[in-house]
Scaffold this active site. Structure first.
Site, PDB file in Angstrom:
ATOM      1  N   ARG A 314       0.821  -1.209   0.000  1.00 17.05           N
ATOM      2  CA  ARG A 314       0.000   0.000   0.000  1.00 17.05           C
ATOM      3  C   ARG A 314       0.852   1.254   0.000  1.00 17.05           C
ATOM      4  NH1 ARG A 314      -4.805  -2.176   4.135  1.00 17.05           N
ATOM      5  NH2 ARG A 314      -5.953  -3.268   2.481  1.00 17.05           N
ATOM      6  N   HIS A 458      -5.654  -0.399  -6.843  1.00 12.34           N
ATOM      7  CA  HIS A 458      -4.558  -1.265  -6.416  1.00 12.34           C
ATOM      8  C   HIS A 458      -4.463  -1.346  -4.889  1.00 12.34           C
ATOM      9  CE1 HIS A 458      -1.978  -0.980 -10.334  1.00 12.34           C
ATOM     10  NE2 HIS A 458      -2.753  -2.048 -10.333  1.00 12.34           N
ATOM     11  N   GLU A 459      -4.282  -2.564  -4.386  1.00 18.23           N
ATOM     12  CA  GLU A 459      -4.027  -2.811  -2.954  1.00 18.23           C
ATOM     13  C   GLU A 459      -5.095  -2.234  -2.031  1.00 18.23           C
ATOM     14  OE1 GLU A 459      -1.929  -4.966  -2.478  1.00 18.23           O
ATOM     15  OE2 GLU A 459      -1.041  -4.867  -4.469  1.00 18.23           O
ATOM     16  N   GLY A 460      -6.338  -2.275  -2.474  1.00 17.80           N
ATOM     17  CA  GLY A 460      -7.439  -1.825  -1.622  1.00 17.80           C
ATOM     18  C   GLY A 460      -8.015  -0.514  -2.091  1.00 17.80           C
TER      19      GLY A 460
END
Length: 611
Positions: A314, A458-460
């Site tokens: 993140r 991306h990534e949440g």
């Protein structure tokens, strides 16, 4: 990249005092000279192997012929140059073949690659995969898998999402059952057979390395043979593309991991994005059905282990968004300086007979450039600050290490979400400055926007980061993290208030901090999570703007400490950026916090049929 280099040097050396880290045992062999040498190397590789091919990898996407993925030669060359530089293991200890660099220097050096071509690949997942195994893997797993990722032989992925379960990991269906077959590689860990499908796996298949190490989330069936509901049933497994022995040699046997197809995305087109089938039988492995996997950590604690990699990723995505924003800013700044259009307005109006001026002379173009500068250089400062917190967490005195880790926990949702939203807006402004040309592929800014649009997912997603921030991070340990952040901001406010040039900004930040704190309490006043989180995203936007206002104010304090003769133009630019942020951006938090304070349910209570 000269402007990026000078900005990094100011942030890393002047603002964050990274040279002071060399007084610690871990970094005692280093100096400003060694730090500069690393940045020199990365800047050169980025300029030679990445930047010239950013458009190439965008137009020549990876292809799959049913057996093999093909990518342009420049991707292979860039990956090899990166691996050969030693940057994959830059922060690793000497005994593990690393450079033992501070993370803040590693992050700064890696930023050149993101600015030159994020699409070629940042190696973010390989490093994150190996770092996870350093913490949660057995000594043999570290030696066989992590070491070979750090030395560049192998690559790594994270395989979480599934076609029917993107962000909702509690709904994954991939299953792992103990394997009783007789193998020589039991020392690699408890062996399981995996069956299932994973979606959106970046770098999930390619020919850039001799092997790929997948970290896969799967559920171990209970005694009744059924998968355990929710996230408590999730475990984590190492699933290599090709099977290996305990010496790290390929056995010559392919694991049952099959590439079902490539996803063709809006951006990051140079990076393969895949749908992977585990245990479907395309590559049957002797001794049973399913892909071979080795348990990492304890059964049913897979998500806990994976968060080590997810949090690292993140922050990495926030950095990627920042560098794409800066790339667009630099491109539009250059264009604005050289594009003649229009004439200045004087008291008598415009003189049609006068010479055209460069568009940078027009106030609205200055506004758009200043917004980009405030967003992107502010985001870079936040990224570097978070990197410095990592170093404090690793090598600081016990109390400071604990504080730094807690502060980083609170800031992680902001470090990911704020750049991915606001540096994307910077890319949009870069297109606007180019006018009609900005829409065309004759200029790079449209690609920067496309590449950056992925980072809000991306990534949440934004919603996930916001729920994490308001639902967990600001409340954990009875609000200790939020209190620590407030104390850190107050130290800057006190310092800035003593300077007449910054006193008003100090007052404004203090008010914003009070407003965010009050909104945090108001959101949870009834204790009803549905009411509290109904406006989590506006809360996160206000929180993020307050954090960036603090970062800019702290940077401004450092600027004013310096001798007036130092980098006069650059420092004047920073002071103007803080003026822009406080006058144009910080006031936005009032509207965001209004709905948070009211626990407004307009969105939450909208009937589905009314849409």
């Amino acid at each position: 990249m000269s402007q990026l280099r000078s900005t990094l040097e100011f942030l890393v050396y002047d603002w964050l005092q990274a040279e002071n880290l060399t007084s610690r045992d871990r970094y005692a062999d280093h100096s400003r000279e060694t730090f500069d040498a690393v940045m020199d190397t990365c800047e050169r590789i980025a300029r030679e192997k990445y930047a010239p091919f950013n458009r190439t990898v965008d137009t020549q996407e990876p292809t799959f012929d049913g057996e093999k993925v093909s990518q342009p030669q420049c991707t292979h060359d860039a990956r090899k140059a990166f691996a050969d530089s030693g940057m994959l293991s830059a922060a690793q200890p000497y005994e593990k073949g690393g450079m033992q660099l501070p993370y803040v220097v590693e992050a700064a050096a890696n930023s050149f690659f993101g600015c030159a071509s994020i699409s070629i690949g940042s190696n973010l997942l390989t490093v994150g995969n190996a770092n996870l195994l350093r913490v949660h893997g057995t000594p043999m797993q570290q030696q066989v898998f992590a070491d070979n990722e750090f030395n560049g032989r192998w690559a790594g992925t994270m395989a979480l999402s599934e076609p029917q379960a993107g962000s909702s990991l509690s709904d994954i269906l991939t299953r792992a059952e103990p394997d009783g077959a007789d193998f020589d590689s039991d020392a690699l860990g408890a062996r399981y057979r995996l069956k299932g499908n994973k979606m959106w796996i970046s770098s999930g298949d390619h020919e850039l390395t001799e092997n790929i190490v997948h970290l896969v989330l799967a559920k171990i069936p209970g005694p009744d043979g059924k998968l355990i509901a929710g996230v408590k049933g999730i475990s984590l497994f190492i699933v290599p593309k090709k099977l290996v022995d305990t010496d790290g040699n390929l056995t010559g046997e392919r694991n049952d991991v099959a590439l079902a197809g490539l996803n063709h995305k809006l951006g990051w087109r140079g990076t393969t994005n895949t749908l992977l089938n585990f245990g479907e039988g395309k590559y049957p492995v002797r001794g049973g059905a399913g892909a071979i996997g080795y348990l990492v950590g304890k059964p049913h604690e897979g998500l806990k282990c994976m968060f080590h990699m997810m949090n690292e990723a993140r922050i990495g995505i926030g950095m990627a968004a920042t560098m794409l924003g800066l790339a667009g800013y630099y491109a539009s700044l250059e264009y604005a300086k050289n594009r003649p259009q229009g004439r200045p307005t004087t008291e008598g109006g415009k003189d049609a007979a006068s010479a055209q001026v460069a568009i940078i002379e027009h106030t609205d173009v200055k506004r758009m450039l200043l917004a980009q500068k405030a967003y992107c250089e502010g985001a870079l400062a936040l990224n570097m600050y978070c990197a410095r917190l990592v170093d404090e967490g690793r090598t600081g005195a016990a109390e400071e290490a604990v504080r730094s880790k807690l502060l980083l926990e609170v800031l992680t949702p902001i470090a990911k979400s704020w750049p991915s939203e606001n540096c994307l807006e910077a890319n949009s402004l870069a297109i606007q400055i180019h006018g009609g040309y900005g829409y065309t592929r004759d200029f790079p800014v449209e690609q920067y926007w496309r590449d950056n649009r992925l980072n809000m997912i991306h990534e949440g997603t934004h919603g996930i980061q916001a729920a994490d921030l308001l639902g967990r991070k600001v409340r954990m340990q009875d609000g200790a993290g939020l209190q620590l952040l407030a104390q850190t901001m107050q130290a800057t406010i006190k310092k800035a208030a003593a300077r007449p040039e910054l006193a008003q900004y100090a007052h404004d930040l203090n008010q914003a901090l009070q407003d965010v704190s009050a909104a945090t309490q108001a959101a949870w006043l009834t204790g009803n999570p549905q009411e509290a989180l109904a406006n989590a995203v506006p809360y996160m936007q206000a929180f993020g703007h307050t954090v960036l206002a603090w970062v800019w104010l702290d940077v401004a304090c450092k600027v004013l400490e310096q001798d007036a003769s130092q980098a006069l133009a650059a420092n004047a630019g920073r002071i103007n950026a803080i003026s822009y942020f406080y006058r144009y951006e910080l006031p936005k938090i009032t509207a965001w916090l209004n709905v948070v304070n009211a626990r407004d349910m307009t969105c939450a209570q909208m009937p589905v049929e009314a849409f």
